[in-house]
Design a protein around this motif. Structure first.
Motif, PDB file in Angstrom:
ATOM      1  N   THR A  69       0.830  -1.211   0.000  1.00 20.31           N
ATOM      2  CA  THR A  69       0.000   0.000   0.000  1.00 20.31           C
ATOM      3  C   THR A  69       0.859   1.253   0.000  1.00 20.31           C
ATOM      4  O   THR A  69       0.430   2.298  -0.488  1.00 20.31           O
ATOM      5  N   GLY A  70       2.057   1.164   0.590  1.00 26.40           N
ATOM      6  CA  GLY A  70       2.908   2.347   0.734  1.00 26.40           C
ATOM      7  C   GLY A  70       2.499   3.238   1.887  1.00 26.40           C
ATOM      8  O   GLY A  70       3.155   4.245   2.153  1.00 26.40           O
ATOM      9  N   ILE A  71       1.416   2.888   2.591  1.00 24.78           N
ATOM     10  CA  ILE A  71       0.972   3.668   3.748  1.00 24.78           C
ATOM     11  C   ILE A  71       1.936   3.432   4.903  1.00 24.78           C
ATOM     12  O   ILE A  71       2.282   2.287   5.202  1.00 24.78           O
ATOM     13  N   ASN A  72       2.362   4.513   5.550  1.00 20.55           N
ATOM     14  CA  ASN A  72       3.385   4.437   6.590  1.00 20.55           C
ATOM     15  C   ASN A  72       3.033   3.432   7.675  1.00 20.55           C
ATOM     16  O   ASN A  72       2.138   3.661   8.480  1.00 20.55           O
ATOM     17  N   GLY A  73       3.729   2.316   7.720  1.00 21.93           N
ATOM     18  CA  GLY A  73       3.559   1.331   8.768  1.00 21.93           C
ATOM     19  C   GLY A  73       2.529   0.268   8.495  1.00 21.93           C
ATOM     20  O   GLY A  73       2.521  -0.771   9.165  1.00 21.93           O
ATOM     21  N   SER A 114      -1.970 -14.636   5.938  1.00 20.74           N
ATOM     22  CA  SER A 114      -1.716 -14.212   7.315  1.00 20.74           C
ATOM     23  C   SER A 114      -1.564 -12.702   7.423  1.00 20.74           C
ATOM     24  O   SER A 114      -1.361 -11.992   6.432  1.00 20.74           O
ATOM     25  N   HIS A 115      -1.646 -12.212   8.670  1.00 22.53           N
ATOM     26  CA  HIS A 115      -1.472 -10.801   8.976  1.00 22.53           C
ATOM     27  C   HIS A 115      -1.261 -10.660  10.466  1.00 22.53           C
ATOM     28  O   HIS A 115      -1.486 -11.599  11.244  1.00 22.53           O
ATOM     29  N   ARG A 116      -0.826  -9.478  10.899  1.00 24.41           N
ATOM     30  CA  ARG A 116      -0.687  -9.224  12.328  1.00 24.41           C
ATOM     31  C   ARG A 116      -2.069  -8.938  12.925  1.00 24.41           C
ATOM     32  O   ARG A 116      -2.936  -8.386  12.256  1.00 24.41           O
ATOM     33  N   THR A 117      -2.237  -9.313  14.180  1.00 27.13           N
ATOM     34  CA  THR A 117      -3.523  -9.124  14.840  1.00 27.13           C
ATOM     35  C   THR A 117      -3.466  -7.971  15.833  1.00 27.13           C
ATOM     36  O   THR A 117      -2.394  -7.478  16.182  1.00 27.13           O
ATOM     37  N   GLY A 118      -4.645  -7.554  16.298  1.00 25.96           N
ATOM     38  CA  GLY A 118      -4.733  -6.507  17.305  1.00 25.96           C
ATOM     39  C   GLY A 118      -4.902  -5.124  16.705  1.00 25.96           C
ATOM     40  O   GLY A 118      -4.829  -4.923  15.491  1.00 25.96           O
ATOM     41  N   GLU A 119      -5.158  -4.142  17.589  1.00 27.56           N
ATOM     42  CA  GLU A 119      -5.306  -2.747  17.178  1.00 27.56           C
ATOM     43  C   GLU A 119      -3.949  -2.053  17.219  1.00 27.56           C
ATOM     44  O   GLU A 119      -3.172  -2.235  18.154  1.00 27.56           O
ATOM     45  N   TRP A 120      -3.706  -1.235  16.204  1.00 29.04           N
ATOM     46  CA  TRP A 120      -2.438  -0.508  16.095  1.00 29.04           C
ATOM     47  C   TRP A 120      -2.726   0.989  16.022  1.00 29.04           C
ATOM     48  O   TRP A 120      -3.543   1.441  15.225  1.00 29.04           O
ATOM     49  N   LEU A 121      -2.052   1.725  16.848  1.00 30.94           N
ATOM     50  CA  LEU A 121      -2.241   3.171  16.933  1.00 30.94           C
ATOM     51  C   LEU A 121      -1.763   3.859  15.654  1.00 30.94           C
ATOM     52  O   LEU A 121      -0.720   3.511  15.108  1.00 30.94           O
ATOM     53  N   PHE A 122      -2.545   4.842  15.189  1.00 32.01           N
ATOM     54  CA  PHE A 122      -2.064   5.646  14.060  1.00 32.01           C
ATOM     55  C   PHE A 122      -2.534   7.082  14.208  1.00 32.01           C
ATOM     56  O   PHE A 122      -3.459   7.393  14.972  1.00 32.01           O
ATOM     57  N   PRO A 141      -0.875  16.058   8.082  1.00 33.23           N
ATOM     58  CA  PRO A 141      -1.173  16.773   6.833  1.00 33.23           C
ATOM     59  C   PRO A 141      -0.041  16.682   5.824  1.00 33.23           C
ATOM     60  O   PRO A 141      -0.254  16.961   4.645  1.00 33.23           O
ATOM     61  N   ARG A 142       1.144  16.260   6.276  1.00 29.86           N
ATOM     62  CA  ARG A 142       2.282  16.141   5.360  1.00 29.86           C
ATOM     63  C   ARG A 142       2.597  14.704   4.987  1.00 29.86           C
ATOM     64  O   ARG A 142       3.179  14.445   3.930  1.00 29.86           O
ATOM     65  N   GLU A 143       2.233  13.761   5.861  1.00 29.24           N
ATOM     66  CA  GLU A 143       2.616  12.371   5.626  1.00 29.24           C
ATOM     67  C   GLU A 143       1.439  11.427   5.481  1.00 29.24           C
ATOM     68  O   GLU A 143       1.629  10.250   5.183  1.00 29.24           O
ATOM     69  N   GLY A 144       0.238  11.901   5.710  1.00 30.04           N
ATOM     70  CA  GLY A 144      -0.920  11.042   5.611  1.00 30.04           C
ATOM     71  C   GLY A 144      -1.061  10.146   6.824  1.00 30.04           C
ATOM     72  O   GLY A 144      -0.772  10.546   7.953  1.00 30.04           O
ATOM     73  N   ILE A 145      -1.491   8.920   6.614  1.00 26.79           N
ATOM     74  CA  ILE A 145      -1.654   7.964   7.706  1.00 26.79           C
ATOM     75  C   ILE A 145      -0.284   7.468   8.152  1.00 26.79           C
ATOM     76  O   ILE A 145       0.536   7.050   7.326  1.00 26.79           O
ATOM     77  N   VAL A 146      -0.052   7.526   9.448  1.00 26.50           N
ATOM     78  CA  VAL A 146       1.220   7.063  10.020  1.00 26.50           C
ATOM     79  C   VAL A 146       0.897   6.116  11.165  1.00 26.50           C
ATOM     80  O   VAL A 146       0.306   6.513  12.167  1.00 26.50           O
ATOM     81  N   LEU A 195       5.246   1.002  14.080  1.00 30.49           N
ATOM     82  CA  LEU A 195       5.781   0.151  13.019  1.00 30.49           C
ATOM     83  C   LEU A 195       6.359   0.928  11.853  1.00 30.49           C
ATOM     84  O   LEU A 195       7.255   0.446  11.175  1.00 30.49           O
ATOM     85  N   ALA A 196       5.860   2.138  11.614  1.00 30.07           N
ATOM     86  CA  ALA A 196       6.342   2.905  10.464  1.00 30.07           C
ATOM     87  C   ALA A 196       7.810   3.283  10.591  1.00 30.07           C
ATOM     88  O   ALA A 196       8.453   3.637   9.609  1.00 30.07           O
ATOM     89  N   PHE A 197       8.366   3.177  11.811  1.00 31.96           N
ATOM     90  CA  PHE A 197       9.707   3.709  12.029  1.00 31.96           C
ATOM     91  C   PHE A 197      10.715   2.664  12.493  1.00 31.96           C
ATOM     92  O   PHE A 197      11.873   2.978  12.715  1.00 31.96           O
ATOM     93  N   LEU A 198      10.264   1.420  12.658  1.00 32.25           N
ATOM     94  CA  LEU A 198      11.184   0.384  13.125  1.00 32.25           C
ATOM     95  C   LEU A 198      12.061  -0.077  11.969  1.00 32.25           C
ATOM     96  O   LEU A 198      11.587  -0.537  10.941  1.00 32.25           O
TER      97      LEU A 198
END
Length: 520
Positions: free
Chosen positions: A12-16, A219-227, A231-236, A240-243
């Motif tokens: 998707t290219g979406i951060n994280g 497969s995929h990761r489970t659970g809720e992830w904070l985002f 206005p400059r980067e969109g969804i972050v 995970l976006a920075f690890l």
């Protein structure tokens, strides 16, 4: 590779997000993205297409049922998506069904899905699209009645999209944050993949999370992830976006700004160290941060000093009392001070601001005073995500970092610092400051609990604070339980004693500082 991992992915290219999705969305299939108002559904759909054009050269078709294409172009301009240019070069095209829905629903009461499918197929073939986004289903099926007819029509349009060989994101509204997945109640049964975006109000603040409910056959990761939404980067998506994996560990030492503390830590901090300094009010946390910054300036290095507890003017006044000229240090271009109270933004937005300053200013050192202030506005999980994401950025840039925190209780620490408990395992150096009464006199003690990869002083030493700074002296001999009883769950195995735990002896007990003592 297992059978469940054999389905190809399209990033998707979406951060994280691709880290959660273990590579991206299942290719050639349709994915439902459901959420309440303000959760980021439309932005997710737009980014899926835009990042595909930017990063992979994948042409995309955006089918809009509610927003005008001009509004979409304007709304995402801050993200740097030149949609009009992509349209001119055949990388992006709109299928605008908003006017058709309004007209047909008012005249005959239903929207012609057959005609819509033909229009989408034509747009896909015309530009060779690999990605499609539909925003949103509620506008299309709002006038249909009956579970059976809804399911049939939805299956009809999804099947047509899958036959085109495109990877599709379809958005849908939800009536509430939990319980039901979608407003219509059929979408999640028809589509292979379901993602939920939430925008929950907790403790008078909004907190956005993303959760993958299902990826059929993979497969995929489970659970809720904070985002958060920038206005400059969109969804972050944090953290995970920075690890990023660390390529190396530095062996270079830098000074803390105090020679005695350097000696206690085995000769200073390693260049890429993250240091946690915790202690009650007045024990020298801000003082240590200021001298840490001053050491950077003396070495010709840039330092970012972020404070959540004091204004810029208060910080300058306090620094002057110890002989430090913050104005001169800032004037040299080597020190950047950012002072803001936690309540002005969410922790995710604070993080993005800090990261932006790091990228623009390029500091070799960062001091944050104090993390505990953020506890006023955030849960422990969200704060831990903040620290993990921040640590990933700091280590990637090999920045020496000093984080301070305060225990529960203004002066007499009765509970081990909540943030220290969570963060200690993520840091390289842990230093504890403490008040002790001995012989009717209040004294301060300092101990280095850990220094990863290095020997350190294991003694608890007295220290004093005067108008020239912190002075560390001899070990505190003949005392016990100065730092608390042993507790394996606490940082370094040391916990703060509770009133019920005892530990008080004549001439040796924790006390509250007299009112009016200046906070260090």
């Amino acid at each position: 590779m297992t059978d469940t991992d054999a389905i190809p992915r399209i990033p998707t290219g979406i951060n994280g997000f691709d880290q959660i999705a273990l590579g991206g969305l299942p290719a050639g299939r349709s994915t439902l993205v459901a959420g309440t108002t303000g959760s980021g559904k439309t932005l997710f759909a737009i980014e899926f297409l835009a990042r595909g054009v930017q990063n992979h050269g994948d042409p995309g078709v955006f089918v809009t049922f509610e927003e005008d294409p001009d509004a979409i172009r304007t709304n995402v301009a801050s993200l740097g998506f030149p949609i009009a240019e992509w349209e001119a070069t055949g990388k992006w095209t709109f299928v605008d069904a908003s006017a058709d829905i309004a007209m047909e629903a008012s005249t005959i009461g239903a929207f012609d899905l057959g005609a819509l499918t033909v229009r989408i197929a034509h747009a896909v073939r015309r530009i060779g699209a690999r990605r499609v986004a539909l925003d949103s289903l509620g506008a299309v099926f709002g006038n249909l009645n009956g579970f059976g007819s809804l399911r049939h029509e939805l299956f009809r349009i999804v099947s047509a999209l899958d036959l085109l060989g495109v990877t599709t994101v379809i958005t849908s509204e939800r009536p509430e944050e939990y319980n039901s997945v979608s407003r219509l109640g059929v979408e999640e049964f028809v589509l292979d993949n379901v993602i939920i975006l939430r925008n929950v109000l907790r403790a008078e603040r909004r907190r956005r999370t993303v959760e993958i409910i299902k990826f059929r056959g993979t497969s995929h990761r489970t659970g809720e992830w904070l985002f958060t939404i920038s206005p400059r980067e969109g969804i972050v998506i944090m953290p995970l976006a920075f690890l990023r994996p660390r390529e190396r560990a530095s062996t270079e030492r830098v000074s803390s700004g105090n020679r005695d503390l350097d000696a206690m830590c085995g000769g200073g901090f390693f260049r890429d160290s993250i240091v946690l300094l915790t202690g009650p009010t007045g024990t020298g946390k801000t003082l240590t941060s200021l001298f840490f910054a001053a050491a950077a300036v003396r070495a010709g290095e840039r330092c970012l000093l972020q404070t959540f507890d004091e204004t810029r003017e208060q910080l300058a006044r306090n620094a002057a009392s110890w002989g430090l000229d913050l104005d001169a240090m800032e004037g040299s271009g080597l020190l950047r001070i950012v002072s803001e109270y936690p309540e002005v933004a969410s922790p995710e937005d604070h993080f993005l601001r800090i990261r932006r300053v790091i990228e623009e200013f390029g500091p070799s050192r960062v001091a944050i005073d104090t993390l505990s202030a953020l506890e006023r506005i955030v849960s422990s999980r969200a704060l831990l995500d903040f620290v993990i994401a921040l640590g990933a950025v700091l280590r990637h840039h090999e920045i020496t970092t000093l984080l301070t925190s305060a225990p529960t209780g203004r002066v007499t620490p009765t509970v081990t610092p909540a943030i220290a408990m969570e963060v200690a395992s993520l840091t390289d150096v842990t230093i504890l400051l403490r008040y002790v009464e001995t012989g009717g006199e209040i004294q301060r003690g300092i101990a280095v609990l850990q220094t990863r990869g290095s020997a350190h002083d294991h003694s608890i030493r007295r220290f004093e604070i005067d108008n020239t700074g912190m002075h560390i002296g001899d070990p505190m001999r003949g005392l016990s339980s100065v730092l608390g009883t042993v507790d394996p769950a606490a940082p370094g195995g040391l916990a703060q004693p509770s009133p019920q735990a005892g530990g008080e002896r004549p001439g040796e007990r924790d006390v509250r500082r007299p009112d009016g003592d200046a906070d260090g």
